[in-house]
Motif scaffolding. Structure first.
Motif, PDB file in Angstrom:
ATOM      1  N   SER A 101       0.821  -1.218   0.000  1.00  0.00           N
ATOM      2  CA  SER A 101       0.000   0.000   0.000  1.00  0.00           C
ATOM      3  C   SER A 101       0.850   1.261   0.000  1.00  0.00           C
ATOM      4  O   SER A 101       0.352   2.350  -0.276  1.00  0.00           O
ATOM      5  N   CYS A 102       2.142   1.121   0.307  1.00  0.00           N
ATOM      6  CA  CYS A 102       3.024   2.293   0.411  1.00  0.00           C
ATOM      7  C   CYS A 102       3.915   2.501  -0.801  1.00  0.00           C
ATOM      8  O   CYS A 102       4.290   3.637  -1.116  1.00  0.00           O
ATOM      9  N   CYS A 103       4.302   1.402  -1.454  1.00  0.00           N
ATOM     10  CA  CYS A 103       5.313   1.530  -2.501  1.00  0.00           C
ATOM     11  C   CYS A 103       5.241   0.363  -3.476  1.00  0.00           C
ATOM     12  O   CYS A 103       4.477  -0.582  -3.280  1.00  0.00           O
ATOM     13  N   LYS A 104       6.075   0.437  -4.503  1.00  0.00           N
ATOM     14  CA  LYS A 104       6.213  -0.638  -5.482  1.00  0.00           C
ATOM     15  C   LYS A 104       7.639  -1.185  -5.418  1.00  0.00           C
ATOM     16  O   LYS A 104       8.524  -0.588  -4.800  1.00  0.00           O
ATOM     17  N   MET A 105       7.856  -2.291  -6.082  1.00  0.00           N
ATOM     18  CA  MET A 105       9.180  -2.906  -6.071  1.00  0.00           C
ATOM     19  C   MET A 105      10.277  -1.962  -6.568  1.00  0.00           C
ATOM     20  O   MET A 105      11.362  -1.911  -5.969  1.00  0.00           O
ATOM     21  N   PRO A 106      10.048  -1.174  -7.640  1.00  0.00           N
ATOM     22  CA  PRO A 106      11.089  -0.231  -8.061  1.00  0.00           C
ATOM     23  C   PRO A 106      11.484   0.768  -6.959  1.00  0.00           C
ATOM     24  O   PRO A 106      12.643   1.183  -6.878  1.00  0.00           O
ATOM     25  N   ASP A 107      10.515   1.143  -6.103  1.00  0.00           N
ATOM     26  CA  ASP A 107      10.827   2.051  -4.986  1.00  0.00           C
ATOM     27  C   ASP A 107      11.800   1.392  -4.016  1.00  0.00           C
ATOM     28  O   ASP A 107      12.730   2.029  -3.518  1.00  0.00           O
ATOM     29  N   LEU A 108      11.562   0.100  -3.745  1.00  0.00           N
ATOM     30  CA  LEU A 108      12.456  -0.637  -2.842  1.00  0.00           C
ATOM     31  C   LEU A 108      13.821  -0.843  -3.486  1.00  0.00           C
ATOM     32  O   LEU A 108      14.858  -0.729  -2.829  1.00  0.00           O
ATOM     33  N   MET A 109      13.822  -1.159  -4.792  1.00  0.00           N
ATOM     34  CA  MET A 109      15.090  -1.387  -5.484  1.00  0.00           C
ATOM     35  C   MET A 109      15.943  -0.129  -5.505  1.00  0.00           C
ATOM     36  O   MET A 109      17.172  -0.200  -5.391  1.00  0.00           O
ATOM     37  N   SER A 110      15.284   1.027  -5.625  1.00  0.00           N
ATOM     38  CA  SER A 110      16.037   2.285  -5.611  1.00  0.00           C
ATOM     39  C   SER A 110      16.678   2.542  -4.251  1.00  0.00           C
ATOM     40  O   SER A 110      17.610   3.335  -4.142  1.00  0.00           O
ATOM     41  N   GLU A 111      16.148   1.859  -3.222  1.00  0.00           N
ATOM     42  CA  GLU A 111      16.722   1.983  -1.879  1.00  0.00           C
ATOM     43  C   GLU A 111      17.685   0.841  -1.568  1.00  0.00           C
ATOM     44  O   GLU A 111      18.142   0.690  -0.430  1.00  0.00           O
ATOM     45  N   GLY A 112      17.960  -0.011  -2.564  1.00  0.00           N
ATOM     46  CA  GLY A 112      18.937  -1.081  -2.365  1.00  0.00           C
ATOM     47  C   GLY A 112      18.353  -2.437  -2.014  1.00  0.00           C
ATOM     48  O   GLY A 112      19.092  -3.400  -1.813  1.00  0.00           O
ATOM     49  N   ILE A 113      17.023  -2.546  -1.931  1.00  0.00           N
ATOM     50  CA  ILE A 113      16.372  -3.823  -1.633  1.00  0.00           C
ATOM     51  C   ILE A 113      16.102  -4.548  -2.956  1.00  0.00           C
ATOM     52  O   ILE A 113      15.342  -4.061  -3.788  1.00  0.00           O
ATOM     53  N   THR A 114      16.736  -5.696  -3.155  1.00  0.00           N
ATOM     54  CA  THR A 114      16.580  -6.408  -4.425  1.00  0.00           C
ATOM     55  C   THR A 114      15.778  -7.700  -4.291  1.00  0.00           C
ATOM     56  O   THR A 114      15.293  -8.230  -5.281  1.00  0.00           O
ATOM     57  N   ILE A 115      15.666  -8.215  -3.067  1.00  0.00           N
ATOM     58  CA  ILE A 115      14.941  -9.469  -2.850  1.00  0.00           C
ATOM     59  C   ILE A 115      13.899  -9.264  -1.753  1.00  0.00           C
ATOM     60  O   ILE A 115      14.234  -8.766  -0.669  1.00  0.00           O
ATOM     61  N   VAL A 116      12.638  -9.633  -2.012  1.00  0.00           N
ATOM     62  CA  VAL A 116      11.576  -9.581  -1.004  1.00  0.00           C
ATOM     63  C   VAL A 116      11.033 -11.000  -0.831  1.00  0.00           C
ATOM     64  O   VAL A 116      10.617 -11.634  -1.806  1.00  0.00           O
ATOM     65  N   GLU A 117      11.056 -11.487   0.407  1.00  0.00           N
ATOM     66  CA  GLU A 117      10.668 -12.869   0.686  1.00  0.00           C
ATOM     67  C   GLU A 117       9.512 -12.933   1.680  1.00  0.00           C
ATOM     68  O   GLU A 117       9.306 -12.006   2.475  1.00  0.00           O
TER      69      GLU A 117
END
Length: 593
Positions: free
Chosen positions: A47-63
């Motif tokens: 509800s807060c963000c999309k995967m590209p938002d996380l990737m831009s912060e250095g998060i590449t894997i979500v489990e």
């Protein structure tokens, strides 16, 4: 038309939540690329963000915390999860014996009990680098709407067979406190609730007491002593029974109508394309057209969509008709994805509008006039409805669905503040729900009907309104009265011992430990938070945006345990009197010859 997109840009719960997550979790763990989530935090992040938002912060894997995962021993993992035994056990399982990761950074959505903390300490303390509570245990559903993601709370609170009411109210209070902490300047909140004296158990009062206690505890820990200054935030806690008519009426605004009449699950609308293929569209705030249209009357939406399609088509033709140059061609190519996206959005809403209008023309139109007359006690010309039964009877005689007839019967009963047992039995027989009369009778567990006795509504001009959409949700009156300081203190007593003044424009000092961050988005203007215990309807959600737009000095946030639809509410009402099913344990026994 209400410019909800403008309101969205100025204030957004999802922006606030993601800013908090970036300022705490991601800022601490810049070198950690794996993010592990439970079911609730998956919804929260989505509800807060999309995967590209996380990737831009250095998060590449979500489990997924509860699914089988391959070890990655050279990497550190971020665990963002609820403070429950199930989550903690899953964390321990990842490091008990042979560890899955190099180390763990643990972040809880809310307060972690000493028992769970000690359990982690005992089993995997060496692997944990960070353990923090970030205090976001609510879901931002829209820019000004939140839920506690607890649809089961309705039955827990209102069922006569409930065994976990206190636990549910306690959990809701914890979630409301984190909402307050993230949306207002930290201060003693001015908590008000509706006192409905006919109630045997004041659930709203109990919830307000719990929130008050937890807020006071929070400020004592954080600042040494409670605030005594004026407040620029109010929290209103009301029960679902305070306005039984609003969630039952057929709404003709786009969002409320779509969720009422169509099969939309998890905000996903399924439709058929022109080529006959099945397609899906997500109805959320990433769709700017949805944000623009969702609170408009369906008649206005029906006019807007074809115009918008023509505009896009005309714009494209105009571009195509220009003299072709290399620079012009490259510009057009750059714009093509934009054209494609805009046309796709309009195709979705053209289909959605048509589906809504088909439902309206087939049966809803016949219901709306009767429903509006019953709810308001007057017809479109303002003439008083002298005999509500004459208004109801055509609905009962028409081959409407059982749910539609139940809704009309309920509005009839609400208009009379209750009816006789004899008349009720006749109505139940007419609708043919003798074996399912709980759809109507169980409203007593919410203290309904009660609201219209001795109460008054704001006088509202019907000029410019559609005759089939004259009803105004009661919560809109409450919001406006609260902001204008007109709430009757006999009906809305202060729960906390904090300041009673509602200072919508005055300045309030921030926390002593305040750190500047992106969360300063929430620091401007005053806040009115409304929590409806037992579900919030889409028409009530709309009111938060309407009042915010009309009274620009105050942002209104509305939320509940969950978002409800009319049929969903009736289903919840019907099962209130049913005892929970007993659980039988099946034992595996060896059969010997």
């Amino acid at each position: 038309m209400i410019n909800t997109h403008k309101a969205l840009c100025s204030f957004s719960l999802s922006h606030i939540c993601f800013a908090e997550i970036k300022d705490t979790i991601i800022a601490d763990c810049r070198k950690s690329e794996i993010l592990i989530l439970d079911h609730f935090t998956t919804k929260l992040l989505s509800s807060c963000c999309k995967m590209p938002d996380l990737m831009s912060e250095g998060i590449t894997i979500v489990e997924d915390l509860f699914k089988k995962r391959e070890p990655v021993l050279e990497m550190k993992a971020i665990y963002f999860m609820s403070p429950t035994e199930k989550c903690v056990d899953a964390l321990i399982g990842d490091f008990k014996g042979k560890p899955k990761y190099k180390a763990a950074y643990v972040y809880f959505t809310d307060y972690c009990s000493d028992a769970l903390f000690n359990k982690m300490k005992m089993h995997c303390a060496k692997s944990i680098r960070v353990c923090k509570e970030i205090n976001i245990s609510f879901l931002p559903k829209e820019s000004q709407v939140f839920t506690c993601d607890k649809p089961g709370a309705f039955r827990s609170i209102y069922s006569i067979h409930s065994q976990d009411k206190e636990k549910t109210l306690e959990a809701l209070a914890d979630q409301i406190v984190t909402l307050c902490e993230n949306t207002v300047i930290p201060e003693i909140m001015n908590i008000r609730l509706i006192e409905i004296l006919i109630y045997e158990e004041h659930n709203a009062k109990k919830l307000a007491e719990l929130v008050d206690k937890k807020l006071a505890h929070h400020y004592e820990i954080d600042q040494g002593q409670p605030k005594k200054s004026k407040t620029q935030a109010q929290l209103l806690i009301v029960e679902r029974g305070f306005d039984p008519a609003t969630p039952i009426l057929h709404e003709l605004t786009y969002q409320a109508m779509a969720y009422d009449l169509l099969q939309i699950t998890n905000d996903t609308y399924k439709y058929k394309a022109k080529d006959g293929s099945e397609k899906e569209a997500l109805l959320n705030e990433d769709d700017e057209l949805w944000v623009r249209l969702r609170h408009m009357h369906i008649a206005d939406v029906s006019e807007q969509i074809p115009k918008l399609v023509k505009e896009i088509s005309a714009n494209k033709k105009q571009q195509d008709g220009k003299n072709v140059t290399i620079s012009g061609l490259s510009q057009l190519m750059r714009k093509m994805p934009s054209f494609r996206k805009q046309l796709e959005q309009k195709t979705v809403h053209l289909s959605l509008t048509e589906d809504c209008m088909n439902q309206f023309q087939s049966h809803v139109e016949k219901l709306c006039k009767a429903e509006q007359d019953l709810a308001l006690g007057a017809d479109a010309e303002g003439q008083k409805v002298k005999d509500p039964m004459r208004t109801l009877l055509p609905v009962l005689l028409h081959p409407h669905s059982t749910y539609d007839k139940i809704r009309a019967v309920l509005l009839y009963i609400f208009s009379l503040n209750g009816t006789t047992e004899e008349n009720l039995n006749k109505l139940i027989q007419h609708v043919k729900i003798e074996n399912e009369s709980e759809f109507i009778r169980n409203w007593k567990d919410l203290g309904v009907p009660i609201i219209s006795s001795g109460s008054s509504r704001r006088e509202r001009s019907l000029e410019g309104t559609y005759c089939l959409s004259r009803w105004t949700p009661v919560i809109k009156d409450v919001m406006e009265d609260a902001i204008e300081g007109k709430l009757d203190t006999r009906e809305w007593p202060h729960q906390c011992e904090g300041p009673s003044a509602w200072n919508g424009s005055g300045a309030v000092s921030a926390r002593q430990k305040h750190k500047p961050s992106a969360l300063d988005e929430r620091r401007s203007g005053s806040r009115l938070i409304v929590f409806i215990l037992g579900g919030v309807s889409y028409s009530e959600m709309r009111c938060a945006y309407q009042v915010t737009q009309a009274i620009k000095s105050c942002e209104v946030i509305i939320g509940s345990s969950h978002i409800l639809t009319p049929t969903g509410l009736l289903d919840d009402i019907q099962v209130l009197s049913k005892a929970p099913m007993e659980k039988f344990e099946i034992l595996d026994e060896k059969v010997t010859a």
